[in-house]
Design a protein around this motif. Structure first.
Motif, PDB file in Angstrom:
ATOM      1  N   LEU A 130       0.831  -1.214   0.000  1.00 17.07           N
ATOM      2  CA  LEU A 130       0.000   0.000   0.000  1.00 17.07           C
ATOM      3  C   LEU A 130       0.863   1.261   0.000  1.00 17.07           C
ATOM      4  O   LEU A 130       0.611   2.189  -0.769  1.00 17.07           O
ATOM      5  N   GLY A 131       1.858   1.285   0.869  1.00 15.46           N
ATOM      6  CA  GLY A 131       2.730   2.461   0.939  1.00 15.46           C
ATOM      7  C   GLY A 131       3.459   2.691  -0.370  1.00 15.46           C
ATOM      8  O   GLY A 131       3.492   3.811  -0.890  1.00 15.46           O
ATOM      9  N   GLY A 132       4.028   1.627  -0.918  1.00 16.39           N
ATOM     10  CA  GLY A 132       4.769   1.750  -2.173  1.00 16.39           C
ATOM     11  C   GLY A 132       3.895   2.169  -3.333  1.00 16.39           C
ATOM     12  O   GLY A 132       4.256   3.051  -4.115  1.00 16.39           O
ATOM     13  N   SER A 133       2.725   1.561  -3.446  1.00 17.37           N
ATOM     14  CA  SER A 133       1.847   1.897  -4.577  1.00 17.37           C
ATOM     15  C   SER A 133       1.325   3.324  -4.455  1.00 17.37           C
ATOM     16  O   SER A 133       1.233   4.047  -5.458  1.00 17.37           O
ATOM     17  N   ARG A 134       1.029   3.766  -3.243  1.00 16.56           N
ATOM     18  CA  ARG A 134       0.553   5.137  -3.059  1.00 16.56           C
ATOM     19  C   ARG A 134       1.676   6.145  -3.315  1.00 16.56           C
ATOM     20  O   ARG A 134       1.427   7.227  -3.857  1.00 16.56           O
ATOM     21  N   MET A 135       2.881   5.797  -2.957  1.00 16.54           N
ATOM     22  CA  MET A 135       4.005   6.698  -3.214  1.00 16.54           C
ATOM     23  C   MET A 135       4.280   6.782  -4.722  1.00 16.54           C
ATOM     24  O   MET A 135       4.519   7.870  -5.259  1.00 16.54           O
ATOM     25  N   LEU A 136       4.218   5.648  -5.412  1.00 14.04           N
ATOM     26  CA  LEU A 136       4.380   5.652  -6.876  1.00 14.04           C
ATOM     27  C   LEU A 136       3.255   6.439  -7.546  1.00 14.04           C
ATOM     28  O   LEU A 136       3.488   7.189  -8.493  1.00 14.04           O
ATOM     29  N   PHE A 137       2.038   6.274  -7.041  1.00  8.89           N
ATOM     30  CA  PHE A 137       0.919   7.018  -7.582  1.00  8.89           C
ATOM     31  C   PHE A 137       1.138   8.513  -7.407  1.00  8.89           C
ATOM     32  O   PHE A 137       0.852   9.310  -8.314  1.00  8.89           O
ATOM     33  N   SER A 138       1.652   8.913  -6.264  1.00  9.14           N
ATOM     34  CA  SER A 138       1.930  10.331  -6.004  1.00  9.14           C
ATOM     35  C   SER A 138       2.942  10.886  -7.006  1.00  9.14           C
ATOM     36  O   SER A 138       2.771  11.992  -7.531  1.00  9.14           O
ATOM     37  N   VAL A 139       3.988  10.108  -7.281  1.00 12.41           N
ATOM     38  CA  VAL A 139       5.008  10.536  -8.269  1.00 12.41           C
ATOM     39  C   VAL A 139       4.353  10.664  -9.648  1.00 12.41           C
ATOM     40  O   VAL A 139       4.537  11.673 -10.340  1.00 12.41           O
ATOM     41  N   ALA A 140       3.579   9.668 -10.050  1.00 14.59           N
ATOM     42  CA  ALA A 140       2.921   9.692 -11.360  1.00 14.59           C
ATOM     43  C   ALA A 140       1.956  10.873 -11.459  1.00 14.59           C
ATOM     44  O   ALA A 140       1.905  11.556 -12.484  1.00 14.59           O
ATOM     45  N   GLU A 141       1.208  11.097 -10.399  1.00 12.90           N
ATOM     46  CA  GLU A 141       0.233  12.194 -10.396  1.00 12.90           C
ATOM     47  C   GLU A 141       0.911  13.546 -10.506  1.00 12.90           C
ATOM     48  O   GLU A 141       0.459  14.419 -11.245  1.00 12.90           O
ATOM     49  N   SER A 142       2.052  13.701  -9.818  1.00  7.82           N
ATOM     50  CA  SER A 142       2.758  14.981  -9.890  1.00  7.82           C
ATOM     51  C   SER A 142       3.398  15.194 -11.273  1.00  7.82           C
ATOM     52  O   SER A 142       3.435  16.303 -11.782  1.00  7.82           O
ATOM     53  N   LYS A 143       3.866  14.120 -11.903  1.00  6.28           N
ATOM     54  CA  LYS A 143       4.432  14.220 -13.257  1.00  6.28           C
ATOM     55  C   LYS A 143       3.353  14.614 -14.268  1.00  6.28           C
ATOM     56  O   LYS A 143       3.607  15.367 -15.188  1.00  6.28           O
ATOM     57  N   MET A 144       2.144  14.069 -14.067  1.00 11.84           N
ATOM     58  CA  MET A 144       1.050  14.367 -14.989  1.00 11.84           C
ATOM     59  C   MET A 144       0.556  15.804 -14.839  1.00 11.84           C
ATOM     60  O   MET A 144       0.055  16.384 -15.797  1.00 11.84           O
ATOM     61  N   SER A 145       0.693  16.384 -13.661  1.00 10.21           N
ATOM     62  CA  SER A 145       0.211  17.742 -13.446  1.00 10.21           C
ATOM     63  C   SER A 145       1.249  18.786 -13.810  1.00 10.21           C
ATOM     64  O   SER A 145       0.970  19.988 -13.822  1.00 10.21           O
ATOM     65  N   ASP A 146       2.494  18.352 -14.093  1.00 12.04           N
ATOM     66  CA  ASP A 146       3.547  19.302 -14.484  1.00 12.04           C
ATOM     67  C   ASP A 146       3.352  19.823 -15.896  1.00 12.04           C
ATOM     68  O   ASP A 146       2.827  19.288 -16.764  1.00 12.04           O
TER      69      ASP A 146
END
Length: 146
Positions: A130-146
């Motif tokens: 859960l921690g790893g997938s949520r952290m990866l999701f956070s990275v992906a989400e921030s890349k998409m909003s850049d």
């Protein structure tokens, strides 16, 4: 959001978040808990095969615990910082409540107290997944909003 639970009519910051506030993240959480159950089931199968019904049955108490406690643990708050550390902290916050509750629910469903090794492995594996997938999701989400 019409699905947002409200604690107070006067202060929007006191609203409880639900999976509907962050549906993509809710899907990530669902997949993470099913992956946890799948890995566990495959590790106990003699040939490593997966019975999807058994995987979903194993995942069910953890899914119920995660999603029903999410408004209280705030794992779907819309105004979270959005960084990797915040994502990890939110995962731990939800994990600390939902996964032990999931173990209890699983015990009630199965009719016995889960053995200590199961609980320990469950706590460690779900925290990592859960921690790893949520952290990866956070990275992906921030890349998409850049």
């Amino acid at each position: 959001n019409p699905f947002r639970l409200r604690m107070s009519e006067s202060n929007d910051s006191e609203s409880l978040s639900t999976p509907l506030d962050k549906p993509a993240l809710a899907v990530v959480d669902f997949i993470s808990l099913v992956v946890f159950a799948g890995v566990g089931k495959a590790s106990h199968a003699p040939d490593g095969s997966l019975d999807i019904a058994a995987v979903l049955t194993t995942a069910l108490p953890f899914l119920l615990a995660w999603f029903t406690t999410s408004p209280l643990t705030g794992v779907y708050v819309s105004d979270s910082d959005g960084d990797v550390i915040s994502a990890g902290k939110l995962a731990v916050k939800g994990w600390a409540v939902a996964v032990p509750l999931g173990c209890v629910l699983r015990g009630l469903i199965k009719g016995y107290v889960p053995p200590a090794p199961f609980v320990i492995v469950t706590l460690i594996a779900t925290l990592i997944i859960l921690g790893g997938s949520r952290m990866l999701f956070s990275v992906a989400e921030s890349k998409m909003s850049d």
